[in-house]
Design an enzyme around this catalytic site. Structure first.
Site, PDB file in Angstrom:
ATOM      1  N   ARG A 107       0.857  -1.186   0.000  1.00 20.20           N
ATOM      2  CA  ARG A 107       0.000   0.000   0.000  1.00 20.20           C
ATOM      3  C   ARG A 107       0.896   1.240   0.000  1.00 20.20           C
ATOM      4  NH1 ARG A 107      -2.822   3.037   4.666  1.00 20.20           N
ATOM      5  NH2 ARG A 107      -3.754   4.616   3.346  1.00 20.20           N
ATOM      6  N   HIS A 152      -2.781  11.114   0.312  1.00 16.12           N
ATOM      7  CA  HIS A 152      -2.315  10.871   1.679  1.00 16.12           C
ATOM      8  C   HIS A 152      -1.657  12.149   2.210  1.00 16.12           C
ATOM      9  CE1 HIS A 152      -0.977   7.464   4.584  1.00 16.12           C
ATOM     10  NE2 HIS A 152      -0.666   8.609   5.167  1.00 16.12           N
ATOM     11  N   GLU A 197      -7.225   8.690   5.969  1.00 15.33           N
ATOM     12  CA  GLU A 197      -7.464   9.290   7.285  1.00 15.33           C
ATOM     13  C   GLU A 197      -7.994  10.719   7.235  1.00 15.33           C
ATOM     14  OE1 GLU A 197      -4.142   8.802   9.927  1.00 15.33           O
ATOM     15  OE2 GLU A 197      -4.157   6.632   9.773  1.00 15.33           O
ATOM     16  N   ASN A 335      -7.432   1.950   9.983  1.00 17.35           N
ATOM     17  CA  ASN A 335      -6.067   2.155  10.475  1.00 17.35           C
ATOM     18  C   ASN A 335      -6.185   2.267  11.987  1.00 17.35           C
ATOM     19  OD1 ASN A 335      -5.402   2.436   7.794  1.00 17.35           O
ATOM     20  ND2 ASN A 335      -4.729   4.563   7.940  1.00 17.35           N
ATOM     21  N   TYR A 337      -4.093   2.145  15.935  1.00 17.88           N
ATOM     22  CA  TYR A 337      -2.833   2.114  16.678  1.00 17.88           C
ATOM     23  C   TYR A 337      -2.990   1.970  18.181  1.00 17.88           C
ATOM     24  CZ  TYR A 337      -0.535   3.307  12.294  1.00 17.88           C
ATOM     25  OH  TYR A 337      -0.064   3.266  11.014  1.00 17.88           O
ATOM     26  N   GLU A 404      -3.747  -0.107   8.158  1.00 22.38           N
ATOM     27  CA  GLU A 404      -2.511   0.234   8.882  1.00 22.38           C
ATOM     28  C   GLU A 404      -2.603  -0.288  10.299  1.00 22.38           C
ATOM     29  OE1 GLU A 404      -1.315   4.400   9.056  1.00 22.38           O
ATOM     30  OE2 GLU A 404      -1.806   4.655   6.930  1.00 22.38           O
TER      31      GLU A 404
END
Ligand SMILES: *[C@@H]1O[C@H](CO)[C@@H](O)[C@H](O)[C@H]1NC(C)=O
Ligand SMILES: *[C@@H]1O[C@H](CO)[C@@H](O)[C@H](O)[C@H]1NC(C)=O
Length: 500
Positions: A107, A152, A197, A335, A337, A404
């Site tokens: 990606r 992005h 995002e 995504n 985290y 992600e």
């Protein structure tokens, strides 16, 4: 090198159970099951974080070039992405190491101003096109599928000078650019992501102003940005769907990010849900159902009234726009985290417009949670489990790509056992979710190489390969995690052995 032995040694160094503050997962065991054979493993990067060559071969300036050059104090080490990982010149090395790790897909993102230096079709830069064509062909030769993000975060500065994502003309500018990408690269691309995002684009870039273009317009400009990002996505989706899908047969979505928001006590569940709706829901609800989440419409309207605005600060979507937005995804993406706890609070005092105050809840993290390189970055693997479950219960049974996931460290060490541990625990919870029937079809590790971590500059490392950012050669040097990921891809097993 003796990879098999290395895998055995580092797997045995890690304990098999972890304990968190959360009851359901208190004595959590890493899954001993295998990933399904059709499950895809990939890695991700993005243009500004890896390419460098910021002013080479006709590339135009973008808002991250502009911000890092004019306001270096915005970046912890005052660095920029002028050279970064130098992937513009070293993309063949990148593909070679991805092949070594064995990934199924890569990606990456296209830099808008490398192809369209001033953002519009008035000026098309052939050398920029050649770069991405070469990268796509190199991937093809090596049997690695591309997953291409069209935007992005690196808006051409010429478009920002006209208001950027707060100008509704961006819908047309982005559509022209996306159509050009489909025309040029579509024959080689089966997986597209329009925009990465939007929460970070609009909240960091136009709300609190810590990301480029550094505009502070909390609760106002950031909502305009959100509206136009969503309409730009929907417009590009329909262009692909009508003009390109019949011949190119690919899939397209938008990449959304979310932390997990866990209620502090059972009584805080409603507050946690409000926060989830203001984060993932703010962008997912429009593309799935055609409008903002109702709780957002209601809360922003109430706060706007308290603040003596004559109408809600949240711009509305016309019925026509709602029809355009609805259903503009071929699969959901996430995504992810880290995790926060959420507590309900009394209605915050009115004063200034703010997305955070519009959500109106308190966020905190448990001090006992493991911390990664950045103080907010807590390692809470069960949060991923709950987030994936929430996506299914909230939006139904859609295919999900994890676009992600990964962890940063500050040391950059090659024996990155903390990263291995993070990947193993997060992927184990994802595997459990697959076994609960959630249709997760792919996983994308961030990242294959060390790169430019936005406001953290080069202080945070996230690569499976180390790069010395002061060494002009920018050699890619494998960390232990690259062998571990290779082991997972080869065996589909997170441990040295799985039950069959
Ligand atoms: C809000 O509405 C009132 C009454 O219609 C009007 O007098 C006032 O100018 C408006 N304020 C703004 C900021 O538009
Ligand atoms: C990084 O590269 C520079 C320049 O080649 C060199 O002086 C330095 O020692 C390297 N750092 C490490 C940690 O290898």
């Amino acid at each position: 090198m003796g990879c098999g032995r290395a895998v055995f040694i580092f797997l045995s160094l890690l304990s098999l159970s972890t304990s968190d503050g959360d009851d359901e997962f208190r004595n959590y065991q890493i899954s001993r099951k295998r990933f399904p054979p059709e499950f895809k493993f990939g890695v991700a990067t993005c243009a500004y974080q890896v390419e460098g060559a910021w002013n080479e071969d006709g590339k135009g300036e973008n808002i991250w070039d502009t911000m890092t050059h004019t306001r270096p104090e915005m970046i912890i080490d005052r660095s920029n992405g002028d050279v970064a990982s130098d992937s513009y010149h070293k993309y063949k090395h990148d593909v070679a190491i991805m092949k070594k790790v064995g990934v199924h897909f890569y990606r990456f993102s296209i830099a808008w101003s490398r192809i369209l230096p001033d953002g519009t079709l008035a000026n098309i830069n052939q050398k920029g096109i050649d770069y991405y064509m070469n990268l796509l062909q190199e991937l093809h030769r090596n049997g690695i599928e591309p997953m291409v993000t069209i935007y992005h975060w690196d808006l051409p500065t010429a478009l920002q000078n006209q208001g950027g994502w707060m100008n509704n003309n961006i819908v047309g500018w982005f559509t022209d650019y996306a159509r050009l990408c489909f025309q040029l690269f579509g024959p080689l691309v089966k997986h597209w992501a329009t925009i990465n995002e939007p929460k970070q684009i609009c909240h960091a870039g136009y709300g609190i102003g810590i990301g480029a273009p550094g505009i502070t317009s909390g609760g106002l400009g950031e909502y305009l940005c959100a509206k136009y990002v969503l309409l730009a996505h929907a417009s590009a989706y329909h262009v692909y769907d009508k003009e390109f899908r019949p011949s190119q047969q690919g899939k397209i979505t938008i990449v959304l990010d979310s932390d997990w928001y866990e209620p502090g006590t059972p009584a805080d569940e409603a507050a946690a849900e409000v926060r989830r709706q203001f984060v993932y829901g703010m962008y997912a609800n429009p593309i799935i159902y055609g409008n903002w989440p109702q709780v957002m419409i209601d809360r922003v309207a109430i706060r706007s009234q308290l603040e003596h605005f004559n109408r809600s600060r949240l711009p509305d979507f016309s019925p026509y726009q709602q029809r355009l937005l609805k259903g503009t995804f071929d699969y959901l993406s996430i995504n992810h985290y880290t995790t926060y706890m959420v507590s309900a609070i009394p209605e915050p005092p009115v004063g200034h417009a703010s997305w955070d105050l519009d959500a109106g809840v308190r966020l905190w993290q448990k001090p006992e949670w493991e911390t990664a390189a950045i103080d907010w970055f807590k390692v809470v693997p069960w949060g991923f489990h709950k987030l994936l479950r929430w996506m299914r219960t909230t939006y139904g049974d859609h295919e999900i790509y994890v676009t992600e996931n990964g962890v940063s460290d500050r040391t950059g060490e090659l024996d990155d056992f903390d990263r291995i541990s993070y990947y193993r625990r997060y992927m184990s919870h994802m595997l459990d979710c697959i076994n609960e029937g959630i249709r997760i079809i792919g996983y994308t590790a961030w990242s294959i190489i060390d790169n430019y971590e936005w406001n953290m500059g080069y202080v945070a490392h996230s690569g499976m390969y180390y790069i010395n950012m002061t060494d002009p050669a920018r050699r890619r040097i494998p960390r232990k995690s690259s062998y571990y990921y290779n082991h997972i891809i080869k065996t589909r097993c997170l441990l040295s052995q799985c039950d069959d």
